[in-house]
Scaffold this active site. Structure first.
Site, PDB file in Angstrom:
ATOM      1  N   HIS A 246       5.822   4.600  -2.295  1.00  0.00           N
ATOM      2  CA  HIS A 246       5.932   4.798  -1.052  1.00  0.00           C
ATOM      3  C   HIS A 246       4.452   4.095  -0.464  1.00  0.00           C
ATOM      4  O   HIS A 246       3.731   4.702  -0.305  1.00  0.00           O
ATOM      5  CB  HIS A 246       7.001   6.352  -0.503  1.00  0.00           C
ATOM      6  CG  HIS A 246       5.960   7.022  -0.525  1.00  0.00           C
ATOM      7  ND1 HIS A 246       5.786   8.438  -1.797  1.00  0.00           N
ATOM      8  CD2 HIS A 246       4.691   8.561   0.496  1.00  0.00           C
ATOM      9  CE1 HIS A 246       4.595   9.331  -1.182  1.00  0.00           C
ATOM     10  NE2 HIS A 246       4.661   8.869  -0.267  1.00  0.00           N
TER      11      HIS A 246
ATOM     12  N   HIS B   6      11.108   9.351  -1.125  1.00  0.00           N
ATOM     13  CA  HIS B   6      10.667   8.372   0.667  1.00  0.00           C
ATOM     14  C   HIS B   6      10.215   7.248  -0.382  1.00  0.00           C
ATOM     15  O   HIS B   6       9.806   7.723  -1.059  1.00  0.00           O
ATOM     16  CB  HIS B   6      10.669   9.846   1.576  1.00  0.00           C
ATOM     17  CG  HIS B   6       9.303  10.248   1.058  1.00  0.00           C
ATOM     18  ND1 HIS B   6       8.920  10.349   0.306  1.00  0.00           N
ATOM     19  CD2 HIS B   6       7.685   9.948   1.750  1.00  0.00           C
ATOM     20  CE1 HIS B   6       7.284  10.206  -0.258  1.00  0.00           C
ATOM     21  NE2 HIS B   6       6.634  10.066   0.866  1.00  0.00           N
TER      22      HIS B   6
ATOM     23  N   HIS C 238      -0.659   5.437   5.059  1.00  0.00           N
ATOM     24  CA  HIS C 238      -0.882   5.684   3.393  1.00  0.00           C
ATOM     25  C   HIS C 238      -0.076   4.629   2.753  1.00  0.00           C
ATOM     26  O   HIS C 238       0.878   4.959   3.203  1.00  0.00           O
ATOM     27  CB  HIS C 238      -1.557   6.948   3.557  1.00  0.00           C
ATOM     28  CG  HIS C 238       0.171   7.620   3.152  1.00  0.00           C
ATOM     29  ND1 HIS C 238       0.195   8.363   3.995  1.00  0.00           N
ATOM     30  CD2 HIS C 238       0.625   7.695   1.795  1.00  0.00           C
ATOM     31  CE1 HIS C 238       1.390   8.976   3.408  1.00  0.00           C
ATOM     32  NE2 HIS C 238       1.547   8.692   2.209  1.00  0.00           N
TER      33      HIS C 238
ATOM     34  N   HIS D 281       3.716  19.418  -0.604  1.00  0.00           N
ATOM     35  CA  HIS D 281       4.266  19.226   0.787  1.00  0.00           C
ATOM     36  C   HIS D 281       5.232  20.509   0.927  1.00  0.00           C
ATOM     37  O   HIS D 281       5.745  20.876   0.030  1.00  0.00           O
ATOM     38  CB  HIS D 281       5.113  17.631   0.539  1.00  0.00           C
ATOM     39  CG  HIS D 281       3.734  16.905   1.103  1.00  0.00           C
ATOM     40  ND1 HIS D 281       3.599  16.605   2.390  1.00  0.00           N
ATOM     41  CD2 HIS D 281       3.925  15.769  -0.057  1.00  0.00           C
ATOM     42  CE1 HIS D 281       2.421  15.599   2.158  1.00  0.00           C
ATOM     43  NE2 HIS D 281       3.345  15.299   0.946  1.00  0.00           N
TER      44      HIS D 281
ATOM     45  N   TYR E 129      -4.541  13.599  -0.505  1.00  0.00           N
ATOM     46  CA  TYR E 129      -4.632  12.051  -0.018  1.00  0.00           C
ATOM     47  C   TYR E 129      -6.437  12.388   0.228  1.00  0.00           C
ATOM     48  O   TYR E 129      -6.985  13.199   0.170  1.00  0.00           O
ATOM     49  CB  TYR E 129      -4.753  12.771   1.385  1.00  0.00           C
ATOM     50  CG  TYR E 129      -3.081  12.230   1.838  1.00  0.00           C
ATOM     51  CD1 TYR E 129      -2.252  11.387   2.412  1.00  0.00           C
ATOM     52  CD2 TYR E 129      -2.218  13.942   1.568  1.00  0.00           C
ATOM     53  CE1 TYR E 129      -0.706  11.875   2.448  1.00  0.00           C
ATOM     54  CE2 TYR E 129      -0.894  14.042   1.882  1.00  0.00           C
ATOM     55  CZ  TYR E 129      -0.335  13.202   2.370  1.00  0.00           C
ATOM     56  OH  TYR E 129       0.609  12.731   2.450  1.00  0.00           O
TER      57      TYR E 129
ATOM     58  N   GLU F 142      -2.492   8.195  -1.761  1.00  0.00           N
ATOM     59  CA  GLU F 142      -2.372   9.039  -2.096  1.00  0.00           C
ATOM     60  C   GLU F 142      -1.699   9.110  -3.305  1.00  0.00           C
ATOM     61  O   GLU F 142      -1.099   8.566  -3.937  1.00  0.00           O
ATOM     62  CB  GLU F 142      -1.274   9.258  -1.033  1.00  0.00           C
ATOM     63  CG  GLU F 142      -0.517  11.082  -1.344  1.00  0.00           C
ATOM     64  CD  GLU F 142       1.221  11.112  -0.279  1.00  0.00           C
ATOM     65  OE1 GLU F 142       1.744  12.393  -0.874  1.00  0.00           O
ATOM     66  OE2 GLU F 142       1.951  10.239  -0.262  1.00  0.00           O
TER      67      GLU F 142
END
Length: 360
Positions: A207, A253, A267, A299, A308, A318
């Site tokens: 992503h 996502h 990112h 997260h 990251y 990431e």
């Protein structure tokens, strides 16, 4: 009295979340069964009617500019473990080992670091005309790119988003195949059938996250015009969106948007298969002297595990694993600004200033 779980959404929070943590369903979320995909023309017919999927499929590739092409190529191939699929006078094209498409990352030499474009795959060629009409009606001019103009792919369309990033949609991408077998372990990789851990070697790009001055406006464009769906959102004290996480591939996502300068790339992220791979990635990054930004951590939003870090020229990467499967009836989950630390970095409970400010 309402069930407290229906208000706070505690059943969906990370295990061990402290009492008082707020995560609520979006107040304007449609009821189950009433969700629709604006880019899917089949939605006008009964849901039991068979038909091919339509619209955007997933992230295709990310194109960035670099000031030192040799250094960038050495990092993405030698540390990240991507494979070089093509070289031109000014560009290097790379793919992950389990990706069949020609490339998922293009590095192009330029005097300044930046983002060239984000390319998403669509299911079918006729989706291009449909989405071109929708983007044009929204008010953005669309450029047609002929087959052969872009390395490794056929005809595509390009246009600017409301937040200033250049976006491409393409259906026809050259298939070069995976470099490792999918049907059986490769004994050359080691006792457990995995890659020797001198490189991270993610199987695929996952992503990307972009920045926008008006997150709400940008989010509406991706939803209403391109058919994305919000899985989670972060709201400020006035109910304005500070960040949105959107999907097309039924992953947590495919694209996220956070508040920041228009045109920015925060990112892009590579998928890893499990937490052990994330831990091993941290060892490889440390061994190679790669600058960490945050992590390893987890997260609250998406429930993914993450690190990251920055490539040698300053673009944030990431590695990511975990999360959930947001089926079509998955409700939009809402976090509020007073719990932003837990939302983004669940273990630490706070953001660092660099994570909020630095982007490409």
């Amino acid at each position: 009295m309402e069930d407290v779980n229906s208000i706070t959404g505690h059943r969906d929070l990370v295990e061990g979340t402290p009492a008082g943590t707020r995560r609520v369903f979006a107040p304007d979320a449609p009821p189950d069964g009433a969700r629709f995909d604006p880019s899917d023309t089949r939605q006008a017919r009964p849901s039991t009617v068979a038909g091919p999927p339509r619209g955007i499929l997933r992230l295709g590739h990310v194109d960035v500019t670099v000031t030192d092409l040799d250094l960038a190529a050495a990092y993405y191939s030698g540390v990240m473990g991507m494979e070089i699929s093509a070289l031109t006078e000014d560009s290097v094209y790379l793919k992950c080992w389990d990706e069949e498409d020609h490339h998922s990352l293009r590095l192009r030499y330029a005097p300044r670091m930046g983002m060239d474009l984000m390319s998403f795959k669509v299911h079918h060629e006729d989706d291009l005309a449909d989405l071109e009409n929708k983007v044009s009606r929204y008010g953005f001019p669309v450029e047609r790119i002929s087959k052969g103009e872009a390395v490794g792919q056929g005809e595509s369309i390009r246009f600017s988003t409301p937040s200033g990033q250049l976006m491409e949609l393409v259906a026809d991408v050259e298939k070069v195949g995976t470099s490792r077998p999918r049907h059986q372990p490769d004994p050359s990789l080691g006792d457990d059938g995995q890659f020797a851990r001198d490189r991270i070697a993610p199987p695929r790009m996952d992503h990307m996250l972009i920045t926008a001055e008006e997150v709400g406006e940008s989010t509406r464009f991706f939803m209403d015009v391109l058919g994305f769906r919000i899985t989670e959102q972060l709201l400020d004290g006035n109910g304005h969106q500070l960040g949105t996480w959107l999907e097309r591939s039924h992953s947590p996502h495919d694209l996220a948007i956070v508040q920041g300068a228009n045109g920015g790339l925060h990112h892009f992220a590579f998928w890893l298969d499990d937490w052990d791979d994330v831990r091993d990635a941290a060892d490889i990054l440390a061994y190679n002297g790669i600058q960490l930004d945050v992590g390893p951590t987890r997260h609250g939003i998406t429930r993914g595990s993450t690190i990251y870090f920055f490539d040698p020229l300053g673009t944030r990467n990431e590695v990511f694993t975990g999360g959930y499967r947001p089926d079509p009836d998955f409700p939009t989950l809402t976090w509020t600004e007073d719990n932003i630390g837990r939302a983004v970095f669940y273990y630490e409970g706070e953001l660092n200033d660099r994570f909020m400010r630095v982007h490409t």
